[in-house]
Design a protein around this motif. Structure first.
Motif, PDB file in Angstrom:
ATOM      1  N   GLY A 223       0.969  -1.037   0.526  1.00 22.47           N
ATOM      2  CA  GLY A 223       0.040  -0.158  -0.044  1.00 22.47           C
ATOM      3  C   GLY A 223       0.511   1.357   0.426  1.00 22.47           C
ATOM      4  O   GLY A 223       0.174   2.584   0.666  1.00 22.47           O
ATOM      5  N   ALA A 224       1.624   1.308  -0.599  1.00 20.65           N
ATOM      6  CA  ALA A 224       2.872   2.525  -0.615  1.00 20.65           C
ATOM      7  C   ALA A 224       2.191   3.569  -1.614  1.00 20.65           C
ATOM      8  O   ALA A 224       1.540   3.496  -2.554  1.00 20.65           O
ATOM      9  N   ARG A 225       2.551   4.915  -1.468  1.00 21.25           N
ATOM     10  CA  ARG A 225       2.294   5.939  -2.044  1.00 21.25           C
ATOM     11  C   ARG A 225       3.236   6.965  -2.119  1.00 21.25           C
ATOM     12  O   ARG A 225       3.234   6.934  -3.872  1.00 21.25           O
ATOM     13  N   VAL A 226       3.813   7.558  -1.562  1.00 20.24           N
ATOM     14  CA  VAL A 226       4.907   8.389  -1.451  1.00 20.24           C
ATOM     15  C   VAL A 226       6.312   7.755  -0.928  1.00 20.24           C
ATOM     16  O   VAL A 226       6.225   7.292  -0.320  1.00 20.24           O
ATOM     17  N   MET A 227       7.593   8.534  -1.780  1.00 20.02           N
ATOM     18  CA  MET A 227       8.616   7.784  -1.039  1.00 20.02           C
ATOM     19  C   MET A 227       9.785   9.770  -0.897  1.00 20.02           C
ATOM     20  O   MET A 227       8.828  10.483  -1.324  1.00 20.02           O
ATOM     21  N   SER A 239       5.573   6.194   2.286  1.00 13.19           N
ATOM     22  CA  SER A 239       4.483   6.228   3.154  1.00 13.19           C
ATOM     23  C   SER A 239       3.648   5.099   2.710  1.00 13.19           C
ATOM     24  O   SER A 239       3.431   4.829   1.796  1.00 13.19           O
ATOM     25  N   GLY A 240       2.791   4.912   3.771  1.00 17.83           N
ATOM     26  CA  GLY A 240       1.295   3.656   3.088  1.00 17.83           C
ATOM     27  C   GLY A 240       0.717   3.574   4.703  1.00 17.83           C
ATOM     28  O   GLY A 240       0.646   3.570   5.546  1.00 17.83           O
ATOM     29  N   ARG A 241      -0.209   2.142   4.487  1.00 14.72           N
ATOM     30  CA  ARG A 241      -1.110   2.036   5.448  1.00 14.72           C
ATOM     31  C   ARG A 241      -0.417   0.670   6.539  1.00 14.72           C
ATOM     32  O   ARG A 241       0.306  -0.260   5.475  1.00 14.72           O
ATOM     33  N   ALA A 242      -0.714   0.598   7.237  1.00  9.54           N
ATOM     34  CA  ALA A 242      -0.488  -0.121   8.401  1.00  9.54           C
ATOM     35  C   ALA A 242      -0.712  -1.613   8.289  1.00  9.54           C
ATOM     36  O   ALA A 242      -2.194  -1.314   7.170  1.00  9.54           O
ATOM     37  N   ALA A 243      -0.567  -2.544   8.335  1.00  9.76           N
ATOM     38  CA  ALA A 243      -0.770  -3.780   7.779  1.00  9.76           C
ATOM     39  C   ALA A 243      -1.908  -4.445   9.000  1.00  9.76           C
ATOM     40  O   ALA A 243      -1.564  -4.379  10.487  1.00  9.76           O
TER      41      ALA A 243
END
Length: 556
Positions: A223-227, A239-243
């Motif tokens: 679920g990554a978005r930006v870096m 950045s992303g969502r927690a599992a």
């Protein structure tokens, strides 16, 4: 004759705690057989005379009534606590009572029947455990332990699921890699040249290649978005969502040296991080859709400063020569200027030319040394004079004919070269007006995308730019994509990199000719973010991020 009483032995220091035993009539022979066990409980027994046998039924009834009553661990003669030995040992009161009555017979003080010395025997019973005086505390303690173990078990289950998912993903990628190698081997056997998988695939042949891309690291995310990449310390932030937690957003901190990863949990209501900017001195800035601008320390892994924004944050940028100044582009088209030494509010708020989200912000210095900010929204690139007298930006002319601007790449720290990416406008049926509505970044796949274009823009003066070339490319129908301009060391050449929707990978072009240079190793999902970073020692990296994978290429 019925039993005259029941007693159990306990020390005076132990206090009450043993059950009451009913008095029973037992023969003298039975008493001798039981004398070797301990502790004793005294029972009064009578001989089986005719008078006493007549009263046996009454004795049983009395015993039942006594069993139903409360268990009082005390002597029925003196009403004091029993002891196993000493002056008040078991049976001593009965013997003393018998002595007072003439040593022949006496009336039982409990049931009222007569007994003799020979009727007093010891009845042995198993040991009785004293009950806990405070079971409620034990119940609460066990409940807390049970809750802790359940939470721990749930955490382990989620971690196991995540590890299994990572293993399956890696197995799939290994299969893809084996398949690619087999195809390359077949091509090699047919007379073609075999290209190493770690090196990007060539899309054109030419002399004097300005640079090469070599895959250095590959990380699997969810679920990554930006870096963001800190090339000097070789730290990557994604950045992303927690599992397993649908509403929580986290930052994954990755060390390029050890490949170790750690999760940094963001403050509540931060929502999705829309942009990441690396600042000098080990700091990073996060612009989030939760109307927050966060300053993060990569040394302590803590949020050291937090600003509340009037609208969701879409982009952010810092100044390479001044770590105190930060710029944030908002969803409502505004540009905010912050000084980290002023922790309560921004220094100034500038209103844009439209209310469309400012999806890209670059802090640059023009040829005269003045600080400028170049931003982009759906209407196109804009130039902001943040230190001057103008409050409104200037729109780069000639861009409106290409459609909706979805990305802007810039050479930093100068702004001599720009590349703006566009997708076609969406015409509303029955209205005839172009829709400029911007849609937030989403991992939703859009097939092969749409045919858009990339416009090369060159600076002619401090405030003037001119379009110097254009090429077509497959762009996203929904996302505001990222793109970068890569300067090639040892030459005056530049490459433009963009995530091509057809490839699900990165394609690079030479500037200004837009001649295709290289297609990097593709992903399974579309590219969401691209970042170029250069360290103080000259090491250069290109990061390519999709929803499930992060690639880091070393540029040589």
């Amino acid at each position: 004759m019925p039993a005259s009483g029941a007693m159990e032995g306990a020390g005076e220091e132990d206090g009450p705690g043993r059950s009451h035993e009913a008095v029973d009539l037992v023969a003298n022979g039975e008493a001798a057989a039981r004398e070797e066990t301990a502790p004793p409980v005294v029972q009064v027994s009578s001989s089986s005379s005719g008078e006493e046998e007549e009263e046996e039924e009454e004795e049983a009834a009395g015993g039942d009534q006594e069993a139903e009553g409360p268990c009082v661990p005390s002597c029925p003669v003196c009403m004091n606590a029993w002891t196993a030995d000493g002056k008040h040992r078991v049976r001593s009161c009965l013997e003393r009572w018998l002595t007072q009555c003439g040593n022949k017979s006496a009336t039982c003080p409990q049931c009222g029947k007569r007994y003799r010395q020979k009727n007093i025997i010891n009845l042995y019973v198993p040991e009785i455990v004293v009950p806990n005086n405070d079971p409620e505390k034990q119940v609460l303690s066990l409940r807390d332990k049970n809750r802790f173990l359940e939470n721990q078990q749930q955490t382990f289950v989620e971690e196991i699921k995540e590890y299994k998912r990572q293993i399956l993903l890696q197995q799939h990628l290994i299969k893809e890699s084996i398949s690619k190698r087999q195809k390359l081997a077949e091509q090699s056997s047919d007379g073609g040249g075999m290209v190493p998988e770690s090196v990007s695939h060539r899309a054109d042949v030419g002399s004097g290649d300005p640079c090469k891309f070599v895959l250095q690291n590959e990380y699997f995310l969810d679920g990554a978005r930006v870096m963001g990449i800190d090339a000097s310390s070789q730290i990557i932030l994604a950045s992303g969502r927690a599992a397993g937690v649908s509403a929580e957003h986290v930052i994954t901190k990755i060390s390029m040296f050890s490949r170790q990863e750690m999760k940094v949990h963001l403050p509540p209501n931060t929502k999705a991080v829309r942009d990441i900017c690396i600042l000098p001195g080990g700091l990073a800035v996060f612009a989030s859709l939760g109307r927050k601008l966060l300053l993060f320390s990569m040394t302590t892994n803590n949020i050291v400063l937090q600003y509340d924004l009037p609208a969701p944050g879409w982009s952010c940028s810092g100044v390479s020569s001044d770590p105190n100044h930060i710029y944030a582009g908002l969803q409502n088209g505004m540009l905010l200027v912050f000084d980290t030494r002023q922790t309560k509010a921004p220094m100034c708020s500038l209103t844009g030319l439209s209310t469309h989200p400012v999806h890209t912000v670059h802090s640059v210095v023009d040829d005269s040394g003045s600080r400028k900010v170049i931003s982009a929204s759906s209407i196109g690139p804009c130039i902001w004079d943040v230190g001057g007298s103008e409050n409104k930006p200037n729109l780069v002319t000639g861009m409106e004919i290409h459609g909706v601007c979805i990305s802007l790449a810039c050479t930093a720290p100068s702004s001599d070269l720009l590349v703006a990416s566009f997708r076609p406008k969406v015409e509303l049926l029955g209205v005839g007006a172009a829709s400029q509505t911007a849609i937030s970044q989403s991992p939703t796949l859009s097939g092969s995308g749409k045919l858009g274009c990339h416009a090369f823009i060159r600076r002619t003066s401090s405030t003037s730019f001119v379009k110097d070339g254009i090429c077509n490319g497959n762009v996203s129908e929904l996302r505001m994509s990222k793109s970068v301009i890569i300067p090639c060391s040892g030459s005056n050449q530049h490459l433009f990199a963009y995530g091509d929707e057809t490839l699900s990978g990165v394609r690079t072009w030479r500037l200004p000719s837009f001649q295709t240079f290289t297609d990097l190793i593709p992903h399974r999902r579309p590219i969401l973010d691209l970042r170029f970073a250069e360290s103080s020692t000259g090491d250069r990296y290109l990061g390519c991020l999709s929803e499930e994978k992060l690639q880091v290429f070393r540029i040589r």
